[in-house]
Motif scaffolding. Structure first.
Motif, PDB file in Angstrom:
ATOM      1  N   ALA A  97       0.827  -1.206   0.000  1.00  0.00           N
ATOM      2  CA  ALA A  97       0.000   0.000   0.000  1.00  0.00           C
ATOM      3  C   ALA A  97       0.861   1.256   0.000  1.00  0.00           C
ATOM      4  O   ALA A  97       0.559   2.233  -0.697  1.00  0.00           O
ATOM      5  N   ASP A  98       1.960   1.235   0.762  1.00  0.00           N
ATOM      6  CA  ASP A  98       2.817   2.416   0.808  1.00  0.00           C
ATOM      7  C   ASP A  98       3.550   2.615  -0.511  1.00  0.00           C
ATOM      8  O   ASP A  98       3.695   3.760  -0.988  1.00  0.00           O
ATOM      9  N   VAL A  99       4.025   1.549  -1.116  1.00  0.00           N
ATOM     10  CA  VAL A  99       4.690   1.656  -2.413  1.00  0.00           C
ATOM     11  C   VAL A  99       3.735   2.250  -3.442  1.00  0.00           C
ATOM     12  O   VAL A  99       4.107   3.141  -4.230  1.00  0.00           O
ATOM     13  N   GLU A 100       2.494   1.796  -3.446  1.00  0.00           N
ATOM     14  CA  GLU A 100       1.516   2.307  -4.402  1.00  0.00           C
ATOM     15  C   GLU A 100       1.216   3.780  -4.141  1.00  0.00           C
ATOM     16  O   GLU A 100       1.056   4.569  -5.088  1.00  0.00           O
ATOM     17  N   ARG A 101       1.147   4.184  -2.871  1.00  0.00           N
ATOM     18  CA  ARG A 101       0.930   5.608  -2.555  1.00  0.00           C
ATOM     19  C   ARG A 101       2.093   6.454  -3.055  1.00  0.00           C
ATOM     20  O   ARG A 101       1.899   7.549  -3.608  1.00  0.00           O
ATOM     21  N   THR A 102       3.301   5.956  -2.839  1.00  0.00           N
ATOM     22  CA  THR A 102       4.477   6.703  -3.275  1.00  0.00           C
ATOM     23  C   THR A 102       4.508   6.827  -4.789  1.00  0.00           C
ATOM     24  O   THR A 102       4.789   7.910  -5.335  1.00  0.00           O
ATOM     25  N   LEU A 103       4.220   5.739  -5.490  1.00  0.00           N
ATOM     26  CA  LEU A 103       4.222   5.773  -6.946  1.00  0.00           C
ATOM     27  C   LEU A 103       3.165   6.735  -7.479  1.00  0.00           C
ATOM     28  O   LEU A 103       3.405   7.464  -8.461  1.00  0.00           O
ATOM     29  N   ALA A 104       2.005   6.760  -6.843  1.00  0.00           N
ATOM     30  CA  ALA A 104       0.955   7.686  -7.268  1.00  0.00           C
ATOM     31  C   ALA A 104       1.375   9.138  -7.045  1.00  0.00           C
ATOM     32  O   ALA A 104       1.085  10.015  -7.862  1.00  0.00           O
ATOM     33  N   ALA A 105       2.088   9.374  -5.944  1.00  0.00           N
ATOM     34  CA  ALA A 105       2.499  10.731  -5.604  1.00  0.00           C
ATOM     35  C   ALA A 105       3.549  11.276  -6.555  1.00  0.00           C
ATOM     36  O   ALA A 105       3.614  12.495  -6.791  1.00  0.00           O
ATOM     37  N   ILE A 106       4.383  10.393  -7.126  1.00  0.00           N
ATOM     38  CA  ILE A 106       5.463  10.863  -7.992  1.00  0.00           C
ATOM     39  C   ILE A 106       5.186  10.607  -9.471  1.00  0.00           C
ATOM     40  O   ILE A 106       6.050  10.846 -10.324  1.00  0.00           O
ATOM     41  N   ALA A 107       3.979  10.141  -9.778  1.00  0.00           N
ATOM     42  CA  ALA A 107       3.652   9.795 -11.161  1.00  0.00           C
ATOM     43  C   ALA A 107       3.797  10.987 -12.100  1.00  0.00           C
ATOM     44  O   ALA A 107       4.273  10.846 -13.231  1.00  0.00           O
ATOM     45  N   GLY A 108       3.400  12.168 -11.640  1.00  0.00           N
ATOM     46  CA  GLY A 108       3.509  13.349 -12.490  1.00  0.00           C
ATOM     47  C   GLY A 108       4.951  13.738 -12.772  1.00  0.00           C
ATOM     48  O   GLY A 108       5.279  14.219 -13.863  1.00  0.00           O
ATOM     49  N   GLU A 109       5.813  13.530 -11.794  1.00  0.00           N
ATOM     50  CA  GLU A 109       7.221  13.901 -11.939  1.00  0.00           C
ATOM     51  C   GLU A 109       7.996  12.862 -12.738  1.00  0.00           C
ATOM     52  O   GLU A 109       8.960  13.205 -13.451  1.00  0.00           O
ATOM     53  N   TYR A 110       7.570  11.594 -12.627  1.00  0.00           N
ATOM     54  CA  TYR A 110       8.255  10.508 -13.336  1.00  0.00           C
ATOM     55  C   TYR A 110       7.224   9.696 -14.123  1.00  0.00           C
ATOM     56  O   TYR A 110       6.901   8.559 -13.772  1.00  0.00           O
ATOM     57  N   PRO A 111       6.715  10.251 -15.222  1.00  0.00           N
ATOM     58  CA  PRO A 111       5.626   9.574 -15.956  1.00  0.00           C
ATOM     59  C   PRO A 111       6.053   8.270 -16.608  1.00  0.00           C
ATOM     60  O   PRO A 111       5.204   7.408 -16.882  1.00  0.00           O
ATOM     61  N   ASP A 112       7.345   8.087 -16.860  1.00  0.00           N
ATOM     62  CA  ASP A 112       7.815   6.881 -17.527  1.00  0.00           C
ATOM     63  C   ASP A 112       8.381   5.841 -16.559  1.00  0.00           C
ATOM     64  O   ASP A 112       8.940   4.832 -16.983  1.00  0.00           O
ATOM     65  N   LEU A 113       8.220   6.085 -15.274  1.00  0.00           N
ATOM     66  CA  LEU A 113       8.765   5.170 -14.274  1.00  0.00           C
ATOM     67  C   LEU A 113       8.005   3.843 -14.280  1.00  0.00           C
ATOM     68  O   LEU A 113       6.778   3.816 -14.220  1.00  0.00           O
TER      69      LEU A 113
END
Length: 239
Positions: A97-113
């Motif tokens: 759950a925490d990994v998914e929250r972190t990925l959602a939070a940085i999705a705009g900054e790292y769209p190709d991650l």
């Protein structure tokens, strides 16, 4: 509390990266009363990490492992710790759950991650997850082994979650003197004989003084030993 530090990474052994984590953790544990008995650096090798983890877990009250978390090929620490305790790797719901929250939070900054959240959340079965508030890869606590990231900023932030668990009885006092180290030998021997303490002498020639560190488990004895030393050594001002 007797503790050991296990720092993981080929880059540490190659000299490419300075091992600041070991120094920082040793200081933090010492200030909390723990006694650091071992500091070992090992390569990114599952078998070596597992062997050292198992040995130190048996020998000491606590083991802090740093480095080698994540999903790149050289990040093998978590699997090695699991192997040290003969545990399988399983997905941890809290970590996922925490990994998914972190990925959602940085999705705009790292769209190709591209990150596999399920794999990122794999921990040894039965481990207590440690959330990575400064990064992505979670850490964990398995029995008396604490697994933290290798990136210093992430390691320090994660350590905050467990720092209260390192509460030993060792305490220390520090004095400074400009007397030559060789002239102090008899008095340093005497203070250790008179009192149940340990005294280290650490020259700093650039500053022109010696640092005397008095360590003991009993607060009253430590104060008595420090007072005796202060009366029998010519003290210098603290730097």
């Amino acid at each position: 509390m007797d503790a050991a530090l296990l720092t993981v990474g080929d880059e540490l052994l190659d000299g490419d990266t300075e091992n600041t984590n070991a120094t920082w953790l040793a200081r933090e544990l010492t200030e909390r009363g723990a006694t650091v008995r071992r500091v070992l650096t090992v390569p990114d090798d599952r078998a070596v990490i597992a062997e050292a983890t198992a040995e130190y877990s048996d020998a000491f009250d606590a083991v802090v492992v740093t480095g080698g978390l994540g999903r790149t090929p050289d990040d093998v620490t978590m699997e090695a710790v699991a192997a040290a305790f003969d545990r399988p790797m399983t997905e941890n719901d809290l970590a996922r759950a925490d990994v998914e929250r972190t990925l959602a939070a940085i999705a705009g900054e790292y769209p190709d991650l591209e990150v596999d959240a399920e794999k990122e959340a794999l921990l040894p079965e039965g481990a207590r997850p440690l959330i990575n508030h400064a990064g992505l890869s979670p850490g964990c606590v398995l029995e008396n082994v604490y697994v933290l990231p290798g990136i210093p900023s992430e390691m320090k932030r994660m350590f905050e979650a467990v720092e209260g668990e390192f509460d030993g009885t060792a305490r220390f006092r520090t004095l400074y003197t400009e007397e030559p180290e060789a002239n102090l030998v008899e008095r340093l021997d005497e203070v250790q004989t008179r009192f149940d303490v340990k005294v280290g002498c650490y020259p700093d020639r650039g500053a022109g003084h010696n640092r005397l560190k008095v360590t003991g488990d009993d607060a009253a004895t430590l104060e008595e030993a420090t007072a005796w030393l202060a009366e029998n050594v010519t003290l210098a001002q603290e730097p």
